[in-house]
Design a protein around this motif. Structure first.
Motif, PDB file in Angstrom:
ATOM      1  N   GLU A  38       3.878  -1.196 -10.155  1.00 26.64           N
ATOM      2  CA  GLU A  38       4.480  -0.685  -8.921  1.00 26.64           C
ATOM      3  C   GLU A  38       3.796  -1.283  -7.702  1.00 26.64           C
ATOM      4  OE1 GLU A  38       4.934   3.569  -8.756  1.00 26.64           O
ATOM      5  OE2 GLU A  38       5.916   3.611 -10.706  1.00 26.64           O
ATOM      6  N   LEU A  39       2.496  -1.454  -7.758  1.00 26.69           N
ATOM      7  CA  LEU A  39       1.779  -2.076  -6.640  1.00 26.69           C
ATOM      8  C   LEU A  39       2.256  -3.510  -6.426  1.00 26.69           C
ATOM      9  CD1 LEU A  39      -1.836  -0.763  -7.242  1.00 26.69           C
ATOM     10  CD2 LEU A  39      -0.247  -0.040  -5.450  1.00 26.69           C
ATOM     11  N   ASP A  40       2.600  -4.212  -7.508  1.00 24.77           N
ATOM     12  CA  ASP A  40       3.126  -5.575  -7.406  1.00 24.77           C
ATOM     13  C   ASP A  40       4.454  -5.603  -6.663  1.00 24.77           C
ATOM     14  OD1 ASP A  40       0.988  -6.630  -8.825  1.00 24.77           O
ATOM     15  OD2 ASP A  40       2.072  -6.672 -10.740  1.00 24.77           O
ATOM     16  N   ARG A  41       5.244  -4.548  -6.796  1.00 20.85           N
ATOM     17  CA  ARG A  41       6.575  -4.486  -6.177  1.00 20.85           C
ATOM     18  C   ARG A  41       6.592  -3.798  -4.817  1.00 20.85           C
ATOM     19  NH1 ARG A  41       9.772  -1.145  -8.418  1.00 20.85           N
ATOM     20  NH2 ARG A  41       8.409  -0.129  -9.897  1.00 20.85           N
ATOM     21  N   LEU A  42       5.471  -3.267  -4.416  1.00 24.23           N
ATOM     22  CA  LEU A  42       5.396  -2.524  -3.156  1.00 24.23           C
ATOM     23  C   LEU A  42       5.699  -3.458  -1.977  1.00 24.23           C
ATOM     24  CD1 LEU A  42       4.595   0.387  -2.247  1.00 24.23           C
ATOM     25  CD2 LEU A  42       2.329  -0.546  -1.788  1.00 24.23           C
ATOM     26  N   PRO A  43       6.597  -3.068  -1.074  1.00 24.60           N
ATOM     27  CA  PRO A  43       6.884  -3.915   0.087  1.00 24.60           C
ATOM     28  C   PRO A  43       5.607  -4.192   0.894  1.00 24.60           C
ATOM     29  CG  PRO A  43       8.486  -2.128  -0.083  1.00 24.60           C
ATOM     30  CD  PRO A  43       7.409  -1.848  -1.091  1.00 24.60           C
ATOM     31  N   ALA A  44       5.479  -5.407   1.389  1.00 22.31           N
ATOM     32  CA  ALA A  44       4.274  -5.849   2.099  1.00 22.31           C
ATOM     33  C   ALA A  44       3.908  -4.930   3.267  1.00 22.31           C
ATOM     34  CB  ALA A  44       4.457  -7.281   2.585  1.00 22.31           C
ATOM     35  N   GLU A  45       4.901  -4.411   3.965  1.00 23.88           N
ATOM     36  CA  GLU A  45       4.614  -3.557   5.125  1.00 23.88           C
ATOM     37  C   GLU A  45       3.979  -2.216   4.738  1.00 23.88           C
ATOM     38  OE1 GLU A  45       8.958  -2.860   4.025  1.00 23.88           O
ATOM     39  OE2 GLU A  45       7.700  -4.625   4.338  1.00 23.88           O
ATOM     40  N   ARG A  46       4.031  -1.864   3.466  1.00 26.65           N
ATOM     41  CA  ARG A  46       3.407  -0.624   2.997  1.00 26.65           C
ATOM     42  C   ARG A  46       2.039  -0.879   2.375  1.00 26.65           C
ATOM     43  NH1 ARG A  46       6.687   4.028   2.410  1.00 26.65           N
ATOM     44  NH2 ARG A  46       8.799   3.643   3.075  1.00 26.65           N
ATOM     45  N   GLY A  47       1.634  -2.132   2.341  1.00 25.58           N
ATOM     46  CA  GLY A  47       0.364  -2.498   1.730  1.00 25.58           C
ATOM     47  C   GLY A  47      -0.810  -2.294   2.672  1.00 25.58           C
ATOM     48  N   GLY A  48      -1.898  -2.936   2.344  1.00 34.75           N
ATOM     49  CA  GLY A  48      -3.112  -2.841   3.131  1.00 34.75           C
ATOM     50  C   GLY A  48      -4.327  -2.852   2.230  1.00 34.75           C
ATOM     51  N   GLU A  49      -5.464  -2.584   2.818  1.00 29.98           N
ATOM     52  CA  GLU A  49      -6.724  -2.589   2.086  1.00 29.98           C
ATOM     53  C   GLU A  49      -6.707  -1.619   0.909  1.00 29.98           C
ATOM     54  OE1 GLU A  49     -11.459  -1.726   2.952  1.00 29.98           O
ATOM     55  OE2 GLU A  49     -10.055  -1.804   4.626  1.00 29.98           O
TER      56      GLU A  49
END
Length: 94
Positions: free
Chosen positions: A58-69
């Motif tokens: 799921e982390l692999d598919r998470l949209p970039a704008e919801r990511g972060g450190e």
């Protein structure tokens, strides 16, 4: 976030940053992201060794704008959880 041996046992690893809920997981589609969708900012969530690979996917598919450190820290904790038996990844809410 932390990894423990047994659910209430020895802490094996911890994360240094928090999870900024509103900009990361708030409003996330729970059907598309059932593991991340299970997280609650006010409650605790526990993932076992069988659930961690799904969480990583799921982390692999998470949209970039919801990511972060926090994503890198969760990945690192997932790897620690997978390195030993009876290890659990815990997300601790407020």
């Amino acid at each position: 976030m932390r990894v423990c041996r047994e659910i209430q046992g020895e802490v094996v690893a911890r994360a240094g940053c928090g999870l900024p809920w509103e900009t990361t997981l708030g409003g996330l589609d729970k059907a598309a992201f059932p593991m991340l969708g299970a997280l609650d900012p006010y409650g605790d969530a526990v993932f076992n060794h069988r659930q961690v690979p799904t969480l990583l996917a799921e982390l692999d598919r998470l949209p970039a704008e919801r990511g972060g450190e926090w994503v890198a820290e969760v990945r690192a904790l997932c790897e620690v959880a997978l390195q030993g038996v009876h290890r659990y990844l815990l997300f601790i809410g407020d």
